[in-house]
Design a protein around this motif. Structure first.
Motif, short mmCIF file in Angstrom:
data_model
loop_
_atom_site.label_atom_id
_atom_site.label_comp_id
_atom_site.label_asym_id
_atom_site.label_seq_id
_atom_site.Cartn_x
_atom_site.Cartn_y
_atom_site.Cartn_z
N GLY A 134 6.20 52.70 23.03
CA GLY A 134 7.30 52.03 22.36
C GLY A 134 8.25 53.03 21.74
N LEU A 135 9.31 52.52 21.15
CA LEU A 135 10.35 53.39 20.58
C LEU A 135 10.63 52.91 19.16
CD1 LEU A 135 12.09 55.78 21.57
CD2 LEU A 135 13.91 54.12 22.01
N ALA A 136 10.34 53.78 18.17
CA ALA A 136 10.63 53.48 16.77
C ALA A 136 12.04 53.97 16.45
CB ALA A 136 9.61 54.15 15.86
N LEU A 137 12.83 53.09 15.88
CA LEU A 137 14.24 53.38 15.61
C LEU A 137 14.46 53.58 14.12
CD1 LEU A 137 15.63 50.50 17.86
CD2 LEU A 137 15.20 52.88 18.53
N GLY A 138 15.13 54.64 13.77
CA GLY A 138 15.37 54.95 12.36
C GLY A 138 16.47 54.11 11.76
N LEU A 139 16.22 52.83 11.59
CA LEU A 139 17.21 51.90 11.03
C LEU A 139 16.65 51.23 9.78
CD1 LEU A 139 18.53 50.27 14.33
CD2 LEU A 139 19.64 52.01 12.94
N GLU A 140 15.86 51.97 9.01
CA GLU A 140 15.32 51.39 7.78
C GLU A 140 16.44 51.21 6.75
OE1 GLU A 140 14.86 55.86 7.56
OE2 GLU A 140 14.47 54.27 9.03
N ASN A 141 16.32 50.17 5.98
CA ASN A 141 17.34 49.85 4.98
C ASN A 141 16.74 48.93 3.94
OD1 ASN A 141 19.91 49.63 3.72
ND2 ASN A 141 20.19 47.65 4.71
N TRP A 142 16.39 49.49 2.77
CA TRP A 142 15.90 48.67 1.68
C TRP A 142 16.64 49.04 0.40
CZ3 TRP A 142 12.85 52.29 4.20
CH2 TRP A 142 12.54 53.44 3.49
N GLU A 143 16.56 48.17 -0.56
CA GLU A 143 17.30 48.36 -1.80
C GLU A 143 16.73 49.53 -2.60
OE1 GLU A 143 20.03 46.85 -2.74
OE2 GLU A 143 20.03 45.67 -0.88
N LYS A 144 17.62 50.40 -3.06
CA LYS A 144 17.22 51.57 -3.84
C LYS A 144 17.97 51.56 -5.16
CE LYS A 144 16.92 54.36 0.41
NZ LYS A 144 17.66 53.46 1.27
N ARG A 145 17.26 52.01 -6.20
CA ARG A 145 17.92 52.15 -7.50
C ARG A 145 18.84 53.36 -7.48
NH1 ARG A 145 16.28 54.80 -12.30
NH2 ARG A 145 14.33 55.38 -11.29
N PHE A 171 14.99 61.54 -10.63
CA PHE A 171 14.31 60.97 -9.47
C PHE A 171 14.34 59.44 -9.54
CE2 PHE A 171 12.09 65.12 -9.81
CZ PHE A 171 12.44 65.62 -8.57
N VAL A 172 14.21 58.82 -8.39
CA VAL A 172 14.14 57.36 -8.28
C VAL A 172 12.87 56.99 -7.53
CG1 VAL A 172 16.64 57.06 -8.39
CG2 VAL A 172 15.55 57.37 -6.17
N GLU A 173 12.73 55.71 -7.19
CA GLU A 173 11.50 55.25 -6.51
C GLU A 173 11.50 55.54 -5.02
OE1 GLU A 173 11.82 53.34 -10.36
OE2 GLU A 173 13.24 53.55 -8.70
N ALA A 174 12.63 55.88 -4.43
CA ALA A 174 12.71 56.12 -2.99
C ALA A 174 12.34 57.57 -2.67
CB ALA A 174 14.11 55.80 -2.47
N LEU A 175 11.36 57.75 -1.82
CA LEU A 175 10.87 59.09 -1.50
C LEU A 175 11.95 59.94 -0.85
CD1 LEU A 175 8.41 61.03 -1.33
CD2 LEU A 175 7.94 60.04 0.92
N GLN A 176 12.70 59.38 0.08
CA GLN A 176 13.72 60.15 0.78
C GLN A 176 14.81 60.63 -0.15
OE1 GLN A 176 12.50 57.27 1.70
NE2 GLN A 176 11.63 57.51 3.77
N VAL A 177 15.16 59.81 -1.13
CA VAL A 177 16.17 60.22 -2.11
C VAL A 177 15.65 61.37 -2.96
CG1 VAL A 177 17.56 59.45 -4.07
CG2 VAL A 177 17.17 57.92 -2.15
N ASN A 178 14.39 61.33 -3.33
CA ASN A 178 13.82 62.39 -4.16
C ASN A 178 13.73 63.71 -3.42
OD1 ASN A 178 13.53 60.48 -6.18
ND2 ASN A 178 11.38 60.07 -5.73
N THR A 179 13.28 63.66 -2.17
CA THR A 179 13.21 64.91 -1.40
C THR A 179 14.60 65.47 -1.12
OG1 THR A 179 13.09 63.59 0.65
CG2 THR A 179 11.01 64.31 -0.34
N VAL A 194 5.41 61.15 -5.08
CA VAL A 194 4.73 59.94 -4.62
C VAL A 194 5.77 58.87 -4.34
CG1 VAL A 194 3.00 58.19 -5.19
CG2 VAL A 194 2.70 60.55 -5.99
N ASP A 195 5.71 58.30 -3.17
CA ASP A 195 6.65 57.24 -2.81
C ASP A 195 6.46 56.03 -3.72
OD1 ASP A 195 8.60 55.87 -1.45
OD2 ASP A 195 7.28 55.19 0.16
N GLY A 196 7.57 55.51 -4.24
CA GLY A 196 7.50 54.36 -5.13
C GLY A 196 7.44 54.71 -6.60
N SER A 197 7.46 56.00 -6.93
CA SER A 197 7.38 56.42 -8.33
C SER A 197 8.52 57.38 -8.64
CB SER A 197 6.04 57.10 -8.62
OG SER A 197 6.04 57.65 -9.92
N PRO A 198 9.23 57.20 -9.77
CA PRO A 198 10.28 58.15 -10.14
C PRO A 198 9.74 59.38 -10.86
CG PRO A 198 10.22 56.36 -11.71
CD PRO A 198 9.18 56.04 -10.66
#
Length: 528
Positions: free
Chosen positions: A143-154, A172-180, A279-283
């Motif tokens: 299968g093919l995983a597509l990078g189209l994730e989109n969820w609400e971030k603070r 930092f916020v709760e979103a891991l990608q934003v923190n990195t 940690v994902d989900g923790s600021p």
């Protein structure tokens, strides 16, 4: 009839026991289950996995009107508009499309930046849980995983528990990608490494071990990595769960892992050779190893002039001793050592205590508990009314208690000074430890006087000397003594003097600045 009911109960128990003893596939075994070339078989298996999950979307369609395909995603986690524009519309409207492998879709039709191939059901579940839609075709075992994730971030904002007058306002916020990304924005070097780990059987929480290569000690990295990997638990919901499972001394009241929501603080510790655990989900990110003196440092110490930073740091140490010892000293002196108080002051205190029916120890305990209750109530109430309730409640209860003869006015003053001093401790976790230690010290002071207070202080110092944070002594660089590192503990040395990293955390790369950079009017001129 009764015999029939007993038989039914027996059959129910046997069925439950049989179900409990059924062999359960581990994650490693289920990860080896490959996808089938039959799209119908894959769809049935995934519908079974996602049974009773109304938010999981199964979208069947035809590619170029000749190849049957299936797109699976979770509504609310994936970008529906991007799916329609960049995936469904190009594939369904294609007229002349030759597909040999599933990679041909990304090469010719799908315009999505981030894609990855999946070969097992476990991979599909992980990508879908991250918000990445998975595309499968009939006749293909991948299968093919597509990078189209989109969820609400603070949105990024200043951490409420770590305010500064001067300095950066981002946290930092709760979103891991934003923190990195925030760390990458500050440390623009490929030597900043981030190792991704997953913890939690159900939550599959992403935990990122962050460090700077050639600065962080390899033994420290291996120890941190092993402590995270050996965690076997069903869920990780916050960085505090990780902290509690990796610390050296779980029964100590003192925190052995530093937590912060400020990106500049995490960056500065990375540059000193520490590791940062996100940690994902923790600021709140975790910093290891840490020392007792790190709990007394604020980010603003390094943004103000070094003389001001040193003075404020010494004030914090004074407030630390006041917050820990003032009630105990008051009770001990008032109970056993009247000769240590000036006569006029002792007469004033005795007159204020004359209508009080309780000894000083009980009086101090009552006031300390009331103060802690008011502080906790102010934290838990809504922001609009929390401070007002705590302030007004303190004034009213204090005044009413004095007027009713339950406590004396000097005791109210002592408890108020103690509470204000505890607010000067920069780290909330360290402040809680000091607040909790006040109560056993009060008991010792009430029973043994100043001797009990001294014994309590000795016990605390011995305990601190025995603590370790990832193998690093908790009182370093004072115990053991490291003269090179003292310039950033008891004082805040100027930047042009902070040329070396701490020995126990940054020994792999000692120097961080060139020496002989003291500024002045004679600096930078030609020798001629």
């Amino acid at each position: 009839m009764l015999r029939h009911i007993k038989k039914l109960r027996l059959k129910s128990r046997m069925a439950k026991n049989k179900q409990q003893h059924l062999p359960r596939l581990t994650d490693e075994e289920s990860a080896q289950t490959p996808l089938s070339s039959s799209l119908l078989h894959n769809e049935e298996a995934l519908r079974t996995i996602y049974a009773n999950c109304w938010d999981v979307v199964f979208r069947s369609f035809w590619i170029a009107q000749k190849e049957r395909a299936l797109l699976i995603y979770i509504e609310g986690l994936s970008h529906a508009e991007e799916i329609n524009q960049n995936v469904l519309a190009p594939l369904m409207e294609a007229t002349d499309l030759q597909i040999t492998t599933i990679d041909d879709l990304t090469d010719k039709t799908i315009s999505v930046a981030g894609t990855s191939k999946v070969h097992t059901y476990t991979d599909i579940v992980e990508h879908i849980s991250l918000g990445e839609p998975v595309l499968m075709m009939n006749g293909h075992k991948a299968g093919l995983a597509l990078g189209l994730e989109n969820w609400e971030k603070r949105s990024i904002e200043e951490p409420e528990a770590e305010h500064v007058v001067r300095g950066p306002r981002d946290g930092f916020v709760e979103a891991l990608q934003v923190n990195t990304a925030s760390l990458r924005h500050r440390l623009k070097s490929p030597r900043l490494k981030m190792e991704a780990l997953k913890v939690g059987d159900y939550t599959k929480t992403d935990v990122v071990l962050t460090f700077i290569e050639e600065i962080a000690d390899k033994n420290l990295l291996e120890e941190a990595r092993n402590r995270i990997k050996r965690i076997k638990i069903d869920s990780i919901l916050e960085s505090g769960d990780i902290e509690e499972l990796i610390e050296d001394h779980p029964f100590s009241p003192f925190p052995q892992v530093l937590d912060t929501e400020r990106t500049d603080v995490a960056t500065s510790y990375l540059l000193e050779g520490h590791v940062v655990i996100i940690v994902d989900g923790s600021p709140s990110v975790l910093i290891a190893p840490t020392t007792f003196y790190s709990m007394m440092q604020s980010a603003e110490d390094y943004y103000q002039r070094f003389l001001i930073g040193t003075a404020v740091r010494w004030l914090r140490y004074i407030f630390l001793f006041i917050a820990l010892l003032l009630p105990s000293l008051y009770v001990a002196i008032l109970t056993y050592h009247h000769e240590m108080v000036p006569t006029q002051l002792m007469i004033s205190i005795a007159a204020a205590r004359e209508p009080i029916p309780f000894p000083a120890l009980v009086e101090a305990f009552v006031m300390e508990i009331i103060f802690e209750v008011l502080r906790e109530a102010g934290l838990r109430l809504p922001k609009q009314i929390g401070p007002a309730v705590s302030i007004v409640g303190g004034l009213i209860i204090g005044e009413a208690a004095v007027q009713a003869g339950i406590v004396s006015a000097p005791m109210v003053i002592v408890v108020a000074l103690t509470g204000i001093s505890s607010f000067a401790i920069p780290r909330y976790s360290a402040g809680i430890a000091i607040r909790m230690l006040r109560f056993p010290l009060l008991i010792l002071a009430g029973g043994l006087g100043l001797l009990g207070v001294i014994l309590g202080i000795i016990a605390i110092i011995v305990h601190l000397c025995a603590l370790r944070s990832f193998g690093v002594p908790y009182l370093t660089p004072i115990a053991p003594m490291e003269f090179r590192d003292i310039k950033d503990v008891l004082i805040r040395a100027p930047k042009w003097k902070l040329t070396t990293r701490p020995r126990l955390s940054g020994k792999a790369n000692t120097y961080r600045a060139s020496p002989h950079q003291q500024p002045g009017p004679h600096r930078g001129r030609d020798s001629s």
